[in-house]
Design a protein around this motif. Sequence first.
Motif, PDB file in Angstrom:
ATOM      1  N   MET A   1       0.857  -1.212   0.000  1.00 51.45           N
ATOM      2  CA  MET A   1       0.000   0.000   0.000  1.00 51.45           C
ATOM      3  C   MET A   1       0.878   1.242   0.000  1.00 51.45           C
ATOM      4  SD  MET A   1      -2.941   1.020   2.759  1.00 51.45           S
ATOM      5  CE  MET A   1      -4.054   2.365   2.455  1.00 51.45           C
ATOM      6  N   ASN A   2       0.658   2.137  -0.959  1.00 55.48           N
ATOM      7  CA  ASN A   2       1.438   3.366  -1.001  1.00 55.48           C
ATOM      8  C   ASN A   2       0.564   4.558  -0.660  1.00 55.48           C
ATOM      9  OD1 ASN A   2       0.094   4.311  -3.445  1.00 55.48           O
ATOM     10  ND2 ASN A   2       1.278   2.738  -4.504  1.00 55.48           N
ATOM     11  N   ALA A   3       1.177   5.740  -0.680  1.00 55.85           N
ATOM     12  CA  ALA A   3       0.481   6.941  -0.213  1.00 55.85           C
ATOM     13  C   ALA A   3      -0.694   7.322  -1.096  1.00 55.85           C
ATOM     14  CB  ALA A   3       1.458   8.108  -0.141  1.00 55.85           C
ATOM     15  N   TYR A   4      -0.750   6.796  -2.334  1.00 59.03           N
ATOM     16  CA  TYR A   4      -1.786   7.243  -3.257  1.00 59.03           C
ATOM     17  C   TYR A   4      -2.770   6.140  -3.619  1.00 59.03           C
ATOM     18  CZ  TYR A   4       1.729  10.725  -3.227  1.00 59.03           C
ATOM     19  OH  TYR A   4       2.641  11.639  -2.787  1.00 59.03           O
ATOM     20  N   SER A   5      -2.700   5.038  -2.896  1.00 59.97           N
ATOM     21  CA  SER A   5      -3.681   3.982  -3.121  1.00 59.97           C
ATOM     22  C   SER A   5      -5.060   4.383  -2.613  1.00 59.97           C
ATOM     23  CB  SER A   5      -3.237   2.691  -2.427  1.00 59.97           C
ATOM     24  OG  SER A   5      -3.113   2.908  -1.028  1.00 59.97           O
ATOM     25  N   LEU A   6      -5.110   5.476  -1.835  1.00 61.29           N
ATOM     26  CA  LEU A   6      -6.392   5.957  -1.317  1.00 61.29           C
ATOM     27  C   LEU A   6      -7.108   6.866  -2.304  1.00 61.29           C
ATOM     28  CD1 LEU A   6      -5.247   6.824   2.316  1.00 61.29           C
ATOM     29  CD2 LEU A   6      -6.516   4.821   1.590  1.00 61.29           C
ATOM     30  N   VAL A   7      -6.427   7.234  -3.404  1.00 61.79           N
ATOM     31  CA  VAL A   7      -7.041   8.129  -4.383  1.00 61.79           C
ATOM     32  C   VAL A   7      -8.270   7.472  -4.978  1.00 61.79           C
ATOM     33  CG1 VAL A   7      -6.740   9.288  -6.594  1.00 61.79           C
ATOM     34  CG2 VAL A   7      -4.879   9.268  -4.937  1.00 61.79           C
ATOM     35  N   GLY A   8      -9.377   8.185  -4.946  1.00 62.87           N
ATOM     36  CA  GLY A   8     -10.608   7.690  -5.539  1.00 62.87           C
ATOM     37  C   GLY A   8     -11.441   6.824  -4.634  1.00 62.87           C
ATOM     38  N   GLU A   9     -10.917   6.432  -3.485  1.00 63.83           N
ATOM     39  CA  GLU A   9     -11.679   5.598  -2.559  1.00 63.83           C
ATOM     40  C   GLU A   9     -12.689   6.437  -1.787  1.00 63.83           C
ATOM     41  OE1 GLU A   9     -11.637   2.304  -1.942  1.00 63.83           O
ATOM     42  OE2 GLU A   9     -10.291   2.016  -3.644  1.00 63.83           O
ATOM     43  N   LYS A  10     -13.859   5.863  -1.561  1.00 59.62           N
ATOM     44  CA  LYS A  10     -14.882   6.572  -0.816  1.00 59.62           C
ATOM     45  C   LYS A  10     -14.554   6.555   0.685  1.00 59.62           C
ATOM     46  CE  LYS A  10     -18.517   5.515  -4.146  1.00 59.62           C
ATOM     47  NZ  LYS A  10     -19.846   4.898  -4.345  1.00 59.62           N
ATOM     48  N   PRO A  11     -14.719   7.690   1.369  1.00 58.28           N
ATOM     49  CA  PRO A  11     -14.371   7.759   2.789  1.00 58.28           C
ATOM     50  C   PRO A  11     -15.077   6.710   3.635  1.00 58.28           C
ATOM     51  CG  PRO A  11     -14.773   9.949   1.922  1.00 58.28           C
ATOM     52  CD  PRO A  11     -15.177   8.975   0.853  1.00 58.28           C
ATOM     53  N   GLN A  12     -16.334   6.389   3.298  1.00 54.42           N
ATOM     54  CA  GLN A  12     -17.072   5.442   4.132  1.00 54.42           C
ATOM     55  C   GLN A  12     -16.521   4.024   4.007  1.00 54.42           C
ATOM     56  OE1 GLN A  12     -18.335   7.342   1.769  1.00 54.42           O
ATOM     57  NE2 GLN A  12     -19.799   6.283   0.442  1.00 54.42           N
ATOM     58  N   ASN A  13     -15.690   3.784   2.982  1.00 54.23           N
ATOM     59  CA  ASN A  13     -15.096   2.466   2.811  1.00 54.23           C
ATOM     60  C   ASN A  13     -13.744   2.335   3.498  1.00 54.23           C
ATOM     61  OD1 ASN A  13     -17.273   1.747   1.250  1.00 54.23           O
ATOM     62  ND2 ASN A  13     -16.285   2.293  -0.672  1.00 54.23           N
ATOM     63  N   GLN A  14     -13.341   3.385   4.205  1.00 56.93           N
ATOM     64  CA  GLN A  14     -12.037   3.384   4.844  1.00 56.93           C
ATOM     65  C   GLN A  14     -12.186   3.664   6.332  1.00 56.93           C
ATOM     66  OE1 GLN A  14      -9.286   6.009   2.838  1.00 56.93           O
ATOM     67  NE2 GLN A  14     -10.444   5.820   0.957  1.00 56.93           N
ATOM     68  N   LYS A  15     -11.537   2.856   7.151  1.00 58.63           N
ATOM     69  CA  LYS A  15     -11.531   3.073   8.583  1.00 58.63           C
ATOM     70  C   LYS A  15     -10.337   3.951   8.936  1.00 58.63           C
ATOM     71  CE  LYS A  15     -13.762  -1.326   9.724  1.00 58.63           C
ATOM     72  NZ  LYS A  15     -13.637  -2.609  10.473  1.00 58.63           N
ATOM     73  N   LYS A  17      -9.516   6.898   8.020  1.00 57.90           N
ATOM     74  CA  LYS A  17      -8.905   7.361   6.774  1.00 57.90           C
ATOM     75  C   LYS A  17      -7.855   8.436   7.021  1.00 57.90           C
ATOM     76  CE  LYS A  17      -9.992   9.729   2.448  1.00 57.90           C
ATOM     77  NZ  LYS A  17     -11.017  10.424   1.658  1.00 57.90           N
ATOM     78  N   ARG A  18      -8.170   9.426   7.856  1.00 52.99           N
ATOM     79  CA  ARG A  18      -7.240  10.526   8.088  1.00 52.99           C
ATOM     80  C   ARG A  18      -5.946  10.041   8.723  1.00 52.99           C
ATOM     81  NH1 ARG A  18      -9.075  14.023   4.573  1.00 52.99           N
ATOM     82  NH2 ARG A  18     -11.115  14.886   5.055  1.00 52.99           N
ATOM     83  N   ALA A  19      -6.065   9.171   9.719  1.00 46.90           N
ATOM     84  CA  ALA A  19      -4.870   8.656  10.399  1.00 46.90           C
ATOM     85  C   ALA A  19      -3.999   7.865   9.426  1.00 46.90           C
ATOM     86  CB  ALA A  19      -5.265   7.800  11.586  1.00 46.90           C
ATOM     87  N   LYS A  20      -4.627   7.067   8.569  1.00 50.27           N
ATOM     88  CA  LYS A  20      -3.885   6.293   7.587  1.00 50.27           C
ATOM     89  C   LYS A  20      -3.173   7.210   6.601  1.00 50.27           C
ATOM     90  CE  LYS A  20      -6.704   2.071   7.525  1.00 50.27           C
ATOM     91  NZ  LYS A  20      -7.583   1.218   6.684  1.00 50.27           N
ATOM     92  N   GLN A  21      -3.901   8.197   6.115  1.00 49.63           N
ATOM     93  CA  GLN A  21      -3.303   9.117   5.158  1.00 49.63           C
ATOM     94  C   GLN A  21      -2.120   9.856   5.778  1.00 49.63           C
ATOM     95  OE1 GLN A  21      -6.917  11.248   4.150  1.00 49.63           O
ATOM     96  NE2 GLN A  21      -6.870  10.435   2.080  1.00 49.63           N
ATOM     97  N   ASN A  22      -2.294  10.317   7.004  1.00 49.83           N
ATOM     98  CA  ASN A  22      -1.213  11.032   7.677  1.00 49.83           C
ATOM     99  C   ASN A  22       0.040  10.179   7.786  1.00 49.83           C
ATOM    100  OD1 ASN A  22      -1.778  13.676   8.229  1.00 49.83           O
ATOM    101  ND2 ASN A  22      -1.751  13.437  10.430  1.00 49.83           N
ATOM    102  N   ARG A  23      -0.140   8.940   8.228  1.00 50.49           N
ATOM    103  CA  ARG A  23       1.015   8.061   8.386  1.00 50.49           C
ATOM    104  C   ARG A  23       1.694   7.791   7.047  1.00 50.49           C
ATOM    105  NH1 ARG A  23      -2.470   5.305  12.049  1.00 50.49           N
ATOM    106  NH2 ARG A  23      -2.952   3.749  10.448  1.00 50.49           N
ATOM    107  N   LEU A  24       0.876   7.592   6.010  1.00 42.62           N
ATOM    108  CA  LEU A  24       1.432   7.311   4.685  1.00 42.62           C
ATOM    109  C   LEU A  24       2.189   8.512   4.129  1.00 42.62           C
ATOM    110  CD1 LEU A  24      -1.587   5.365   3.171  1.00 42.62           C
ATOM    111  CD2 LEU A  24       0.677   4.433   3.611  1.00 42.62           C
TER     112      LEU A  24
END
Length: 289
Positions: A1-15, A17-24
């Motif tokens: 998983m890289n820093a941009y694998s979250l692009v296009g993902e819906k927020p409700q499908n991610q637990k 999300k902000r903490a994961k993005q920050n760490r990445l």
Amino acid sequence: MNAYSLVGEKPQNQKNKRAKQNRLFRSEAQATMLSGDNYYKSILAHLISVLMSGGFFYAAYLINDYVKAYGIGGMSEQAVSVFTLCVCVCLCIIGAFLLFSFMLGAYRLACDMNSDLPDKDSMELHSVSAILAPLSDKKHFRNTLIIFFILALELFVCAAPTVFVFTYVGSLGFNGLAVFCIKLFTLLCSVFVGLFFVFMLLPYPYIAKSGAFDSPFRMYGASVKAALCDIWLGYNMLLSFTLWLILSALSFGVLFFAYTMPYMTHSMAKVGEYLYNLSITERNDINET
């Protein structure tokens, strides 16, 4: 998983999300900053940015004291005051423009860096001279100047109500605690809105690098659209550096220049890249429908 694998993902499908993005983003930024000699170049770029512009602010401070001490020929006190104010304003504007230009260059340098060691063809992108890119020629200078005045106007709109409140709230008859609370609330609102305008420029280097737009106004508009895809990432990233900023203050700024500032710049560059990629993803989705 890289820093941009979250692009296009819906927020409700991610637990979380902000903490994961920050760490990445921060892990990617740290890897980039500590790769090769990127760290030393990042520090040098920020020091040059501050030193090249700080002289004008210091000169504005000195000229005020100098004129008060020695005066200017046979000019009246009122004329001297007006002259000093005009010179100070000019010096501060020049200093602010240089600070903005060099910091934009340092941010662009961070955007161009990556965690892989550069080869001969990409050495230019990693050169400290990249901080001069916003002033490198007539076209870049014009674009930088226009973006600077847009941002300055926006920040003025934020600061003007704060100055007004700070000046006149004490004369409204409120007690000391109420005055303090009003001033604090106004200041926080001003800082929040000011950061909102600054974060609109996070995707700007990537848009400028793409060459899709010639007009600085269109590039700024595209940067705003990209940033608004998820501008709260900028606030989230800034808040994650709270502890580092406190430690930097306790170290009298040494830690800030030695680590915190370059680390923040690289982290914000990752946020800007994510926002740019997110805007492209959303635009492609719209075009497909």
